[in-house]
Design a protein around this motif. Structure first.
Motif, mmCIF file in Angstrom:
data_model
loop_
_atom_site.group_PDB
_atom_site.id
_atom_site.type_symbol
_atom_site.label_atom_id
_atom_site.label_comp_id
_atom_site.label_asym_id
_atom_site.label_seq_id
_atom_site.Cartn_x
_atom_site.Cartn_y
_atom_site.Cartn_z
ATOM 1 N N TYR A 1 20.906 -13.353 17.233
ATOM 2 C CA TYR A 1 21.802 -14.588 17.412
ATOM 3 C C TYR A 1 23.354 -14.060 16.606
ATOM 4 O O TYR A 1 24.119 -14.852 16.773
ATOM 5 C CB TYR A 1 21.121 -15.723 16.585
ATOM 6 C CG TYR A 1 20.921 -15.570 14.974
ATOM 7 C CD1 TYR A 1 20.181 -14.693 14.202
ATOM 8 C CD2 TYR A 1 22.245 -16.413 14.084
ATOM 9 C CE1 TYR A 1 19.501 -14.636 13.292
ATOM 10 C CE2 TYR A 1 21.394 -16.034 13.027
ATOM 11 C CZ TYR A 1 20.843 -15.509 11.842
ATOM 12 O OH TYR A 1 20.670 -15.007 10.524
ATOM 13 N N ASN B 1 18.424 -22.776 17.411
ATOM 14 C CA ASN B 1 17.369 -21.112 17.514
ATOM 15 C C ASN B 1 16.100 -20.907 18.293
ATOM 16 O O ASN B 1 15.350 -20.156 17.865
ATOM 17 C CB ASN B 1 16.764 -21.122 15.969
ATOM 18 C CG ASN B 1 16.792 -19.784 15.582
ATOM 19 O OD1 ASN B 1 17.245 -18.827 16.661
ATOM 20 N ND2 ASN B 1 15.329 -19.692 14.720
ATOM 21 N N PHE C 1 22.223 -23.479 13.269
ATOM 22 C CA PHE C 1 22.715 -23.874 14.691
ATOM 23 C C PHE C 1 21.003 -23.810 15.263
ATOM 24 O O PHE C 1 19.812 -23.588 14.574
ATOM 25 C CB PHE C 1 22.807 -22.053 14.702
ATOM 26 C CG PHE C 1 21.995 -20.968 15.142
ATOM 27 C CD1 PHE C 1 21.414 -20.419 14.039
ATOM 28 C CD2 PHE C 1 21.145 -20.288 16.114
ATOM 29 C CE1 PHE C 1 21.180 -19.203 13.669
ATOM 30 C CE2 PHE C 1 20.696 -19.625 16.072
ATOM 31 C CZ PHE C 1 20.301 -18.702 14.349
HETATM 32 C C1 LIG Z 1 14.913 -18.012 15.461
HETATM 33 O O1 LIG Z 1 13.544 -18.546 15.436
HETATM 34 C C2 LIG Z 1 12.745 -17.628 15.199
HETATM 35 C C3 LIG Z 1 11.448 -17.735 16.179
HETATM 36 O O2 LIG Z 1 11.766 -17.819 17.852
HETATM 37 C C4 LIG Z 1 12.452 -16.520 14.086
HETATM 38 O O3 LIG Z 1 11.896 -15.355 13.614
HETATM 39 C C5 LIG Z 1 14.144 -16.671 12.994
HETATM 40 O O4 LIG Z 1 13.687 -16.383 11.674
HETATM 41 C C6 LIG Z 1 14.969 -17.129 13.448
HETATM 42 N N1 LIG Z 1 15.949 -17.374 12.554
HETATM 43 C C7 LIG Z 1 16.882 -18.383 12.652
HETATM 44 C C8 LIG Z 1 18.197 -17.745 11.714
HETATM 45 O O5 LIG Z 1 16.227 -19.644 11.798
#
Ligand SMILES: *[C@@H]1O[C@H](CO)[C@@H](O)[C@H](O)[C@H]1NC(C)=O
Ligand SMILES: *[C@@H]1O[C@H](CO)[C@@H](O)[C@H](O)[C@H]1NC(C)=O
Ligand SMILES: *[C@@H]1O[C@H](CO)[C@@H](O)[C@H](O)[C@H]1NC(C)=O
Ligand SMILES: *[C@@H]1O[C@H](CO)[C@@H](O)[C@H](O)[C@H]1NC(C)=O
Ligand SMILES: *[C@@H]1O[C@H](CO)[C@@H](O)[C@H](O)[C@H]1NC(C)=O
Ligand SMILES: *[C@@H]1O[C@H](CO)[C@@H](O)[C@H](O)[C@H]1NC(C)=O
Ligand SMILES: *[C@@H]1O[C@H](CO)[C@@H](O)[C@H](O)[C@H]1NC(C)=O
Ligand SMILES: *[C@@H]1O[C@H](CO)[C@@H](O)[C@H](O)[C@H]1NC(C)=O
Ligand SMILES: [Cu+2]
Length: 574
Positions: free
Chosen positions: A333, A306, A304
């Motif tokens: 999320y 993110n 998705f």
């Molecule tokens: C989404 O982005 C954040 C940083 O902005 C990161 O810490 C996190 O692991 C990411 N999550 C996923 C599920 O990709």
């Protein structure tokens, strides 16, 4: 005036004109006003995130123009396709009584408007009031071809909530560096997930959290002590969203063009396809506060976007501007509990002016499972979906196959071979829908262009049951031509003995796009009083593209006022 002639003639003439005026005024009040619009779909350049792309727009705008009308009005929208893609438009949340011809989904109610061609949509409003929206319903064009559609109360009527000082459409969107029109085709070659967007947007702007995008960040200027009505629309293709304004509580007063009993919240979860009327009280110390959104993405293992989009709520006045706006905490999320904690507050007004006409007796019980599936890859190379297979999706194990000729004309003119009338009323097998490690043999759906025939004025209940066939997800299910009451919902497998006992038949929310909880179910009710051909589908674009949709064919009633209207002249041709 002074001549006898005028003196003799004037009084009766004045009387007649006056009477005529009254009659016209009455007619106007009954039928509403007719408003005319011209929409030109074309390609326009768009520069954000340090890159320039051509995107499809209406009248050169992204988001497109806002439509404004009063309850009961009629809108005539002439659409000119000056783009190089097929286009149709849909008026999301508008019932279009007896007029599926103007509803829009390509190959369901019309053939697309081809490049260089035009088509006129007639949009008759009825009981809608609040915020709905319009968007393209062809390919993935709705990514940028969309806009707000605001329906005010009838003249002389008022909002059922305190009057706002100003009203602001907040359109949540999504943007790809790649040409979005090519994404579904590319994904279909590999059989895997479509590529993810590069940014989420608020009123067309990714905002200051993205590279090269600070300039142009959407800013809402407010005065302390004033109240603002945010008309929030989730026009994103691939994501449900959490949204909040830092330090401010929000009051939800409407959803999908129906009012809700007001309730306060720190954040909202707005599924793709949904629209919400939200009051914002500027009751904080003057400063800059971020208004921010990011994905609620509950499917295990699915990709998705993110990223987070932000815009600014800035108080007027002289004060020291912070170096960066206060930012709101948003749920993580995968916070299915936070999503449910928000949606569980929905109640309709159920007042004299806004009654809840919930069907109490049901004569048509339907049970629909919603699944994401896998099918064997037919290429030489393995596909890029799980297990080397190709993604698919289904309702009651039928993956919807889009025909090459529209269902509505096929129905109206009795053209055989376009669709079958045997869409199943319940799933072919009963299994532990939301169980873990379900057997592999459940993965493969069947394929078809099947419709479910409903009798005119049938009293319908549908249980929409999410499954864990490949992976469970939150599915925002949208029904065209209708609004419906969401009388119950829950997690796990629907229990036909216990769950109906807990239905809310007094003031359930009236919606047009309902979020079916991850590994859960919802129960909806409506009266099939709008004859025509109406699509039901998941509003997550990838699920719809994979086949999570079906079509209702609601038969004509006996009286002339209960039959579908005649087709307009100059329908687009396939
Ligand atoms: C989404 O982005 C954040 C940083 O902005 C990161 O810490 C996190 O692991 C990411 N999550 C996923 C599920 O990709
Ligand atoms: C997607 O790919 C499958 C298998 O190659 C093909 O049968 C189907 O027609 C394609 N669909 C679209 C919409 O291109
Ligand atoms: C959400 O994801 C995080 C890791 O990204 C995980 O630790 C947590 O258990 C997940 N929560 C839910 C409710 O699935
Ligand atoms: C899919 O492929 C698997 C493994 O090759 C095979 O066992 C199975 O029968 C195939 N399924 C269908 C529906 O063709
Ligand atoms: C169905 O699945 C749920 C969740 O995994 C499990 O708790 C339950 O025992 C299962 N029921 C049956 C009858 O297998
Ligand atoms: C769907 O239909 C296919 C073909 O008949 C069957 O193999 C599969 O088990 C069915 N899946 C479910 C979930 O009913
Ligand atoms: C539809 O059904 C309801 C309830 O049975 C009834 O009151 C109403 O008159 C019906 N409407 C039409 C147009 O048949
Ligand atoms: C556009 O619509 C026409 C008519 O249905 C169809 O023949 C054509 O393949 C469509 N073009 C694309 C690119 O889908
Ligand atoms: Cu879905």
């Amino acid at each position: 005036m002074s001549t006898p002639k005028t003196f003799n003639i004037a009084p009766p003439m004045v009387k007649i004109l006056w009477l005529l005026g009254v009659v016209l005024l009455l007619a106007k009040n009954v039928n509403g006003r007719t408003r005319h619009h011209k929409f030109v779909v074309k390609s326009s350049p768009y520069t954000r995130l340090c890159s320039t792309k051509e995107i499809l727009t209406v009248n050169g705008k992204f988001p497109g123009p806002t439509l404004r009308a009063r309850r009961g009005d009629k809108l005539i929208v002439r659409v000119y396709n000056r783009a190089k893609y097929n286009i149709t438009l849909h008026w999301h949340g508008v019932k279009q009584p007896r007029n599926p011809w103007s509803d829009g989904p390509e190959y369901v109610t019309q053939c697309p408007i081809q490049p260089g061609k035009k088509f006129t949509y007639k949009i008759q409003l009825s009981s809608e009031e609040g915020t709905v929206w319009w968007h393209a319903h062809s390919g993935w064009a709705r990514a940028t071809v969309h806009g707000a559609f605001i329906i005010y109360p009838k003249r002389g009527q008022h909002y059922p909530f305190p009057k706002p000082h100003a009203e602001i459409p907040i359109i949540l969107g999504e943007w790809w560096k790649q040409n979005v029109m090519e994404i579904p085709g590319n994904a279909n070659v590999t059989g895997g997930e479509p590529i993810l967007s590069n940014a989420l947007t608020i009123n067309g702007e990714p905002g200051y959290l993205y590279p090269c995008s600070k300039q142009g960040t959407f800013k809402l200027m407010v005065k302390q002590g004033r109240r603002y009505l945010l008309r929030i629309i989730n026009a994103v293709l691939e994501e449900d969203l959490f949204f909040a304004v830092a330090n401010h509580r929000l009051t939800i007063v409407g959803k999908d063009g129906c009012y809700l009993k007001p309730f306060k919240t720190d954040y909202i979860m707005i599924a793709t396809g949904q629209s919400m009327d939200v009051l914002l009280e500027a009751d904080q110390p003057p400063s800059q506060y971020a208004m921010s959104a990011r994905a609620y993405a509950s499917a295990f293992g699915a990709g998705f976007d993110n990223t987070s989009t932000a815009s600014i709520v800035e108080y007027h006045g002289k004060y020291h501007r912070p170096t960066s706006p206060h930012s709101p905490p948003l749920p993580p999320y995968n916070a299915t509990k936070a999503a449910a904690d928000f949606t569980k507050h929905y109640r309709t007004l159920a007042t004299k002016h806004h009654p809840a006409n919930v069907p109490l007796q049901v004569d048509t019980h339907l049970f629909f499972t919603l699944s994401v599936n896998l099918i064997n890859c037919t290429r030489d190379k393995p596909c890029t979906g799980p297990l080397g297979k190709r993604f698919s999706a289904s309702v009651n194990n039928v993956s919807f196959v889009t025909p090459s000729f529209d269902l509505l004309q096929a129905y109206y003119y009795g053209i055989k071979g376009v669709y079958e009338e045997d869409f199943p009323r319940k799933p072919p097998y009963e299994f532990n829908y939301t169980g873990e490690r379900l057997p592999f043999n459940l993965l493969t759906p069947t394929f078809g262009t099947k419709v479910m025939v409903l009798d005119y004025n049938a009293s319908v209940e549908i249980i929409l049951q999410g499954t864990n066939v490949l992976a469970s997800d939150h599915h925002p299910i949208h029904i065209h031509g209708y609004s419906f009451y969401v009388v119950g919902w829950g997690f796990g497998k629907f229990d036909p003995k216990k769950d109906p006992l807990r239905y809310n038949l007094v003031n359930p929310p009236e919606e047009t796009t309902v979020g079916v909880p991850n590994n859960g179910w919802v129960a909806i009710r409506f009266r099939a009083d709008n004859p025509g051909v109406w699509l039901m589908h998941c509003h997550l674009e990838r699920h719809q593209t994979w086949g999570m949709g079906m079509v209702f064919l609601v038969k004509n009633g006996d009286s002339p006022g209960s039959r579908i209207l005649r087709p307009p002249r100059h329908l687009p041709k396939c």
